[in-house]
Design a protein around this motif. Structure first.
Motif, PDB file in Angstrom:
ATOM      1  N   LEU A   1       0.817  -1.205   0.000  1.00  0.00           N
ATOM      2  CA  LEU A   1       0.000   0.000   0.000  1.00  0.00           C
ATOM      3  C   LEU A   1       0.850   1.255   0.000  1.00  0.00           C
ATOM      4  N   VAL A   2       0.446   2.207  -0.787  1.00  0.00           N
ATOM      5  CA  VAL A   2       1.120   3.515  -0.845  1.00  0.00           C
ATOM      6  C   VAL A   2       0.230   4.587  -0.212  1.00  0.00           C
ATOM      7  N   THR A   3      -1.036   4.536  -0.537  1.00  0.00           N
ATOM      8  CA  THR A   3      -2.006   5.493   0.007  1.00  0.00           C
ATOM      9  C   THR A   3      -3.243   4.744   0.486  1.00  0.00           C
ATOM     10  N   LEU A   4      -4.103   5.476   1.153  1.00  0.00           N
ATOM     11  CA  LEU A   4      -5.383   4.933   1.603  1.00  0.00           C
ATOM     12  C   LEU A   4      -6.508   5.715   0.922  1.00  0.00           C
ATOM     13  N   PRO A   5      -7.645   5.077   0.675  1.00  0.00           N
ATOM     14  CA  PRO A   5      -8.758   5.802   0.047  1.00  0.00           C
ATOM     15  C   PRO A   5      -9.278   6.892   0.984  1.00  0.00           C
ATOM     16  N   VAL A   6      -9.815   7.960   0.417  1.00  0.00           N
ATOM     17  CA  VAL A   6     -10.323   9.075   1.214  1.00  0.00           C
ATOM     18  C   VAL A   6     -11.456   8.616   2.118  1.00  0.00           C
ATOM     19  N   SER A   7     -12.230   7.644   1.667  1.00  0.00           N
ATOM     20  CA  SER A   7     -13.345   7.147   2.480  1.00  0.00           C
ATOM     21  C   SER A   7     -12.863   6.500   3.778  1.00  0.00           C
ATOM     22  N   PHE A   8     -11.544   6.266   3.912  1.00  0.00           N
ATOM     23  CA  PHE A   8     -10.987   5.674   5.133  1.00  0.00           C
ATOM     24  C   PHE A   8     -11.346   6.533   6.356  1.00  0.00           C
ATOM     25  N   ALA A   9     -11.573   7.830   6.114  1.00  0.00           N
ATOM     26  CA  ALA A   9     -11.912   8.745   7.204  1.00  0.00           C
ATOM     27  C   ALA A   9     -13.277   8.426   7.808  1.00  0.00           C
ATOM     28  N   GLN A  10     -14.109   7.637   7.120  1.00  0.00           N
ATOM     29  CA  GLN A  10     -15.443   7.305   7.613  1.00  0.00           C
ATOM     30  C   GLN A  10     -15.433   6.137   8.601  1.00  0.00           C
ATOM     31  N   LEU A  11     -14.265   5.522   8.807  1.00  0.00           N
ATOM     32  CA  LEU A  11     -14.174   4.389   9.752  1.00  0.00           C
ATOM     33  C   LEU A  11     -14.130   4.932  11.193  1.00  0.00           C
ATOM     34  N   LYS A  12     -15.226   5.479  11.629  1.00  0.00           N
ATOM     35  CA  LYS A  12     -15.276   6.146  12.934  1.00  0.00           C
ATOM     36  C   LYS A  12     -15.138   5.181  14.114  1.00  0.00           C
ATOM     37  N   SER A  13     -15.381   3.888  13.871  1.00  0.00           N
ATOM     38  CA  SER A  13     -15.284   2.909  14.968  1.00  0.00           C
ATOM     39  C   SER A  13     -13.879   2.322  15.099  1.00  0.00           C
TER      40      SER A  13
END
Length: 306
Positions: free
Chosen positions: A97-109
């Motif tokens: 992995l080089v980057t993470l998807p922007v939606s990763f920020a939605q993993l609030k738990s």
């Protein structure tokens, strides 16, 4: 391509309570459909396989709480990875992995995260730090979430900026189009006004020509009185040279007067009056002066005979 269902038998046989262990199964592809049929398996271990990517349908496994994807060959995560909103523990050790998807920020738990041994972007690697113990892995989860939220906010601002630029560009295009349409309308209006003015001038010219034509003398035609049968009387023809006729009539009247006076002076008893004597003398002299003409002599002889 190896799947867990074909190599390890039915997935239900591997289910231990709420934990499903598919590690070391030589998997090249995740059996998403089979996993979706096991919502009880909230803990999933897919470590030590040959996975290079996760299908988009994998993000529908929202029942997952703990996921181990360590020691695979993952190059990226699905764009909708943030749909796994119940995920609390995520192990991504030793992937590509080089980057993470922007939606990763939605993993609030998310409470625990390991990103060691990945060729991460320097900024992301600095934020993630090491995950050598429980505390560091929890810190990694918290910091990465904050970082991804900032990235998401930046991207949203950039998106809004692009939208604003596009809206401004669209407004300019619309304004330009409106100006063009207004110019075209003005041009059509001007052409219409010019055409109307041209037609008005033609109409005025025709009216002027008609008035000039009416000013010219017209032939007068005699009209008979209207008969009882209802036929219209014919108009008398227009008289021409009225002045010439008047002069001619006056001359004829004078000639008649002169002739009458001459006859009266030569035939009646008035011939002895002084005036008639003068008139007879003028007449006799004129006759003698013209007596050389044969025709006149014949006229005079005829007159004397009478």
């Amino acid at each position: 391509m190896t799947k867990a269902g074909s190599k390890g038998g039915n997935l239900r046989d591997k289910l231990d309570g709420n934990e499903l262990d598919l590690s070391l199964s030589d998997l090249n592809e995740v059996p998403v459909k089979e996993l979706a049929a096991l919502p009880k398996a909230t803990i999933l271990d897919l470590s030590c396989n040959k996975l290079t990517s996760l299908p988009a349908e994998f993000c529908g496994l929202t029942h997952l709480v703990k996921l181990d994807l360590s020691k695979n060959k993952l190059q990226q995560l699905p764009a909708d990875f943030g749909r796994l909103v119940n995920l609390q523990h995520l192990d991504l050790l030793n992937n590509r992995l080089v980057t993470l998807p922007v939606s990763f920020a939605q993993l609030k738990s998310l409470k625990w995260l390991d990103l060691k041994d990945n060729p991460l972007d320097p900024a992301l690697a600095k934020v993630a730090g090491d995950c050598l113990d429980e505390k560091q892995c929890k810190q990694c989860a918290n910091k990465v979430l904050q970082h991804m939220k900032a990235v998401q906010a930046d991207q949203e601002r950039e998106r809004q900026r692009r939208l604003e630029v596009e809206r401004e560009a669209e407004k300019k295009r619309e304004a330009k189009q409106r100006a063009k349409e207004a110019q075209e309308r003005e041009l059509r209006k001007r052409e219409k006004a010019e055409e109307k003015e041209r037609r008005r001038k033609e109409y005025d010219a025709l009216k002027a020509a008609k008035r000039e034509q009416e000013k010219k003398p017209k032939k007068e035609t005699n009209q008979a009185p209207k008969s009882k049968s209802g036929s219209r009387p014919r108009k008398p023809p227009p008289r021409r040279h009225t002045r010439s006729w008047a002069v001619l009539k006056l001359l004829l009247l004078l000639l008649l007067c002169v002739a009458g006076g001459l006859v009266a002076c030569r035939v009646t008893e008035l011939q002895r009056q002084p005036l008639c004597t003068s008139v007879n003398a003028v007449y006799d002299n004129a006759v003698r002066a013209l007596s050389g003409h044969d025709i006149l002599q014949w006229v005079l002889q005829t007159d004397s005979q009478q």
